[in-house]
Scaffold this active site. Sequence first.
Site, PDB file in Angstrom:
ATOM      1  CD  GLU A 173      48.831  46.435  36.498  1.00  0.00           C
ATOM      2  OE1 GLU A 173      48.256  46.621  37.829  1.00  0.00           O
ATOM      3  OE2 GLU A 173      48.651  45.467  36.020  1.00  0.00           O
ATOM      4  N   GLY A 180      51.198  40.792  42.456  1.00  0.00           N
ATOM      5  CA  GLY A 180      50.984  39.700  43.319  1.00  0.00           C
ATOM      6  C   GLY A 180      52.149  39.217  43.939  1.00  0.00           C
ATOM      7  CG  ASN A 234      42.308  43.080  38.237  1.00  0.00           C
ATOM      8  OD1 ASN A 234      41.288  42.459  37.771  1.00  0.00           O
ATOM      9  ND2 ASN A 234      43.553  42.722  37.696  1.00  0.00           N
ATOM     10  CD1 TRP A 235      37.987  43.697  43.151  1.00  0.00           C
ATOM     11  CD2 TRP A 235      35.745  43.019  42.866  1.00  0.00           C
ATOM     12  NE1 TRP A 235      37.161  44.596  43.712  1.00  0.00           N
ATOM     13  CE2 TRP A 235      35.833  44.104  43.838  1.00  0.00           C
ATOM     14  CE3 TRP A 235      34.536  42.281  42.853  1.00  0.00           C
ATOM     15  CZ2 TRP A 235      34.495  44.727  44.574  1.00  0.00           C
ATOM     16  CZ3 TRP A 235      33.416  42.591  43.337  1.00  0.00           C
ATOM     17  CH2 TRP A 235      33.485  43.963  44.015  1.00  0.00           C
ATOM     18  CE  LYS A 236      45.494  40.388  40.122  1.00  0.00           C
ATOM     19  NZ  LYS A 236      46.638  39.954  39.947  1.00  0.00           N
ATOM     20  N   GLY A 278      45.150  44.916  42.748  1.00  0.00           N
ATOM     21  CA  GLY A 278      44.794  43.574  42.794  1.00  0.00           C
ATOM     22  C   GLY A 278      44.413  43.033  44.037  1.00  0.00           C
ATOM     23  N   GLY A 279      45.385  42.387  44.818  1.00  0.00           N
ATOM     24  CA  GLY A 279      45.158  41.700  46.045  1.00  0.00           C
ATOM     25  C   GLY A 279      44.605  42.636  47.030  1.00  0.00           C
ATOM     26  CG  HIS A 328      46.306  42.030  34.091  1.00  0.00           C
ATOM     27  ND1 HIS A 328      47.083  40.970  34.460  1.00  0.00           N
ATOM     28  CD2 HIS A 328      46.050  43.122  35.209  1.00  0.00           C
ATOM     29  CE1 HIS A 328      47.214  41.382  35.898  1.00  0.00           C
ATOM     30  NE2 HIS A 328      46.746  42.356  36.100  1.00  0.00           N
ATOM     31  CD  GLU A 353      47.267  38.258  36.732  1.00  0.00           C
ATOM     32  OE1 GLU A 353      45.912  38.323  36.861  1.00  0.00           O
ATOM     33  OE2 GLU A 353      47.763  38.631  37.954  1.00  0.00           O
ATOM     34  CB  SER A 383      52.634  44.401  45.632  1.00  0.00           C
ATOM     35  OG  SER A 383      52.805  43.134  44.987  1.00  0.00           O
TER      36      SER A 383
END
Length: 259
Positions: free
Chosen positions: A174, A180, A10-12, A241-242, A102, A104, A220
């Site tokens: 998640e 994150g 997920n490149w956000k 993600g990151g 998600h 977010e 993470s």
Amino acid sequence: MTRRPIIAGNWKMHNLVSDSIALVQEIMNKLSDENINDLPTIVVAPVYTSLYSVNETINKCGCGKIKLGAQNCYFEEKGAFTGEESTQMLKDVGCEYIIIGHSERRGYFNESDEMINKKAKAILNNGLIPIICCGESLEQRENNETDTHIASQIKAALNGLTNEEIEKSVIAYEPIWAIGTGKTCDAIEANRTIKEIRKTIAQISNENTAQAVRILYGGSVKPETIKEQMAQSDIDGALVGGASLKAQSFVDIVLGAKK
Ligand code: PEP
């Protein structure tokens, strides 16, 4: 029951078009010697503006190792919904997967369980695969509300889907406090929670369906954590993600998920 693992990046809200092309190209270069049958299903989910170009880049290689995903969609087909994209439009630019629910999106954009359920239906109706996110906040975990909260998110998201549709769907567990933050949920605890998710799915469908659904862990995930996560009985991959924003760490996670 064998469930093919999935690693989804997920490149956000990162990367201009040229950055996205460079990143997916680098990932493909690093995987060029790998046999596709040994790899997990690999999904990358760039921002909307990069979808078309990333799809072209993936298709040029023709190796089929990387699938395209979107980070969100709207459930209506078309119309006066300024700023939204339908599942058909995302399919048109090559998406096969769409991440929905998600934390977010639930948190910053007030997405409700009902909306997520409508999105899941629209995605499946268009022959695409939803990656449906669920997870508890730190407060819910500390109040022992994790299992009840996730069960209600899952029941709402899958409401009205056939067993076949549920089987096709992917769930991503998640925990919000792990996203994150660098704090990974202990693999044994993540596995326990995912088994609870299977129990909820069995209640609304049947045991076979519950055993067939792929359930990912997200929060993470790093190259150093993936092996222990994948060694668990019920974790079928990761939503990353990151660590998906750097080709080397994403590829290390992909290779760490080889069964
Ligand atoms: C995510 O965005 O779904 C996620 C899990 O992020 P991170 O890996 O950075 O925690």
